[in-house]
Design a protein around this motif. Sequence first.
Motif, PDB file in Angstrom:
ATOM      1  N   PHE A  12       1.601  -1.936   1.387  1.00  0.00           N
ATOM      2  CA  PHE A  12       2.677  -2.901   1.135  1.00  0.00           C
ATOM      3  C   PHE A  12       2.977  -2.975  -0.359  1.00  0.00           C
ATOM      4  N   GLN A  13       1.915  -2.996  -1.172  1.00  0.00           N
ATOM      5  CA  GLN A  13       2.104  -3.068  -2.622  1.00  0.00           C
ATOM      6  C   GLN A  13       2.820  -1.827  -3.134  1.00  0.00           C
ATOM      7  N   LYS A  14       2.480  -0.651  -2.580  1.00  0.00           N
ATOM      8  CA  LYS A  14       3.129   0.582  -3.019  1.00  0.00           C
ATOM      9  C   LYS A  14       4.622   0.563  -2.677  1.00  0.00           C
ATOM     10  N   ASP A  33      -4.527  -1.590  -7.231  1.00  0.00           N
ATOM     11  CA  ASP A  33      -4.466  -2.333  -5.982  1.00  0.00           C
ATOM     12  C   ASP A  33      -4.876  -3.773  -6.265  1.00  0.00           C
ATOM     13  N   LEU A  34      -4.019  -4.715  -5.909  1.00  0.00           N
ATOM     14  CA  LEU A  34      -4.304  -6.121  -6.148  1.00  0.00           C
ATOM     15  C   LEU A  34      -4.931  -6.736  -4.896  1.00  0.00           C
ATOM     16  N   PRO A  35      -5.893  -7.666  -5.044  1.00  0.00           N
ATOM     17  CA  PRO A  35      -6.472  -8.086  -6.319  1.00  0.00           C
ATOM     18  C   PRO A  35      -7.369  -7.007  -6.924  1.00  0.00           C
ATOM     19  N   LEU A  57      -7.049   2.626   0.923  1.00  0.00           N
ATOM     20  CA  LEU A  57      -5.704   2.133   1.179  1.00  0.00           C
ATOM     21  C   LEU A  57      -5.634   1.441   2.534  1.00  0.00           C
ATOM     22  N   HIS A  58      -5.473   0.103   2.493  1.00  0.00           N
ATOM     23  CA  HIS A  58      -5.307  -0.678   3.693  1.00  0.00           C
ATOM     24  C   HIS A  58      -3.861  -1.156   3.767  1.00  0.00           C
TER      25      HIS A  58
END
Length: 310
Positions: free
Chosen positions: A286-288, A139-141, A280-281
Amino acid sequence: MTWALVALLGYFFSAVSAAFDKFLLSDRIPTPAVYAFFVSLFSLFALGFAPFGFHLLDIGTTITLLLSGMTFVYGLVAFYAAVKRHEVSRVAPLVGTIISLVAFLAVFLPGMVGEVAVDSRYIMALVFLIVGGLLISFDLPLRRGEHISWYIMLAGILMGMSFLFLKAGYAGTDFVNGLVWSRLGMTLAGLTLFIVPLFRRQIVAQFTGFGHRSSRAASTGGLFLLNKTTAGLGTFLVAYATYLGSVSFVQALSGMQYVFLLFLTFPLSFRYPQIFGERLHFWDWFQKVVAVGIIGFGLWLATMSGIPLL
């Protein structure tokens, strides 16, 4: 049916198995070496394929396939150690990505059956598939102090070597013999765990504990049997996809396993937060989604580079 679809089905069942692994390692069989030992014994069920053409092979092919099974079990010990310590939805993608990087070596190995000529689109397709797998993992950052455990590195390297040995072994035999001989290698590796005094004590203690808690042992055994049946189906499908197609691309597709795993463990995190807890927010999701898009683009690029998906 395409080998790509076979691989995706295999990774779905492997994702279900990974969720079971986390639960059993957290609550029922807490020692990674013991868990890997039981998995190695369960691999003997591959002998059920023996009537369909199993026979003795030349010494080189036999050793290669046995090494495939043995390195896989040793990789499992490291993988289960990592799963016990970290979130399975993060460990599994990282291991899969490292496996993909190791399997990528297949395109440079002479005589590797099922690999295709390397061109720029082929390389880019693999890069997109691997990057997608990495984005699912982190998960970034990045969180402060976040790093890749050496257990994860070791698991990925050993399992990647296992698939390279498996694909090389298929060059000298058919699917049934490759599957059975590699599973015999897994059983052999499980027996070698007794050589390590600590592992031997843990395995013996687990059997003793089962005898003292018969009802719990029965439920644990039932869950383990269900889990390994699911895992066996996933392993069979991935092995068959490896036999049919490109080992590097089959492993690069492993990023999809962790898409499946993410959606499986998220609802479980509400029921078992101490086991499947996830952070997980909105931006994590969104990143996934972006990662899935990158993996899909990698698959499309693979078809454009001439990879035979059929």
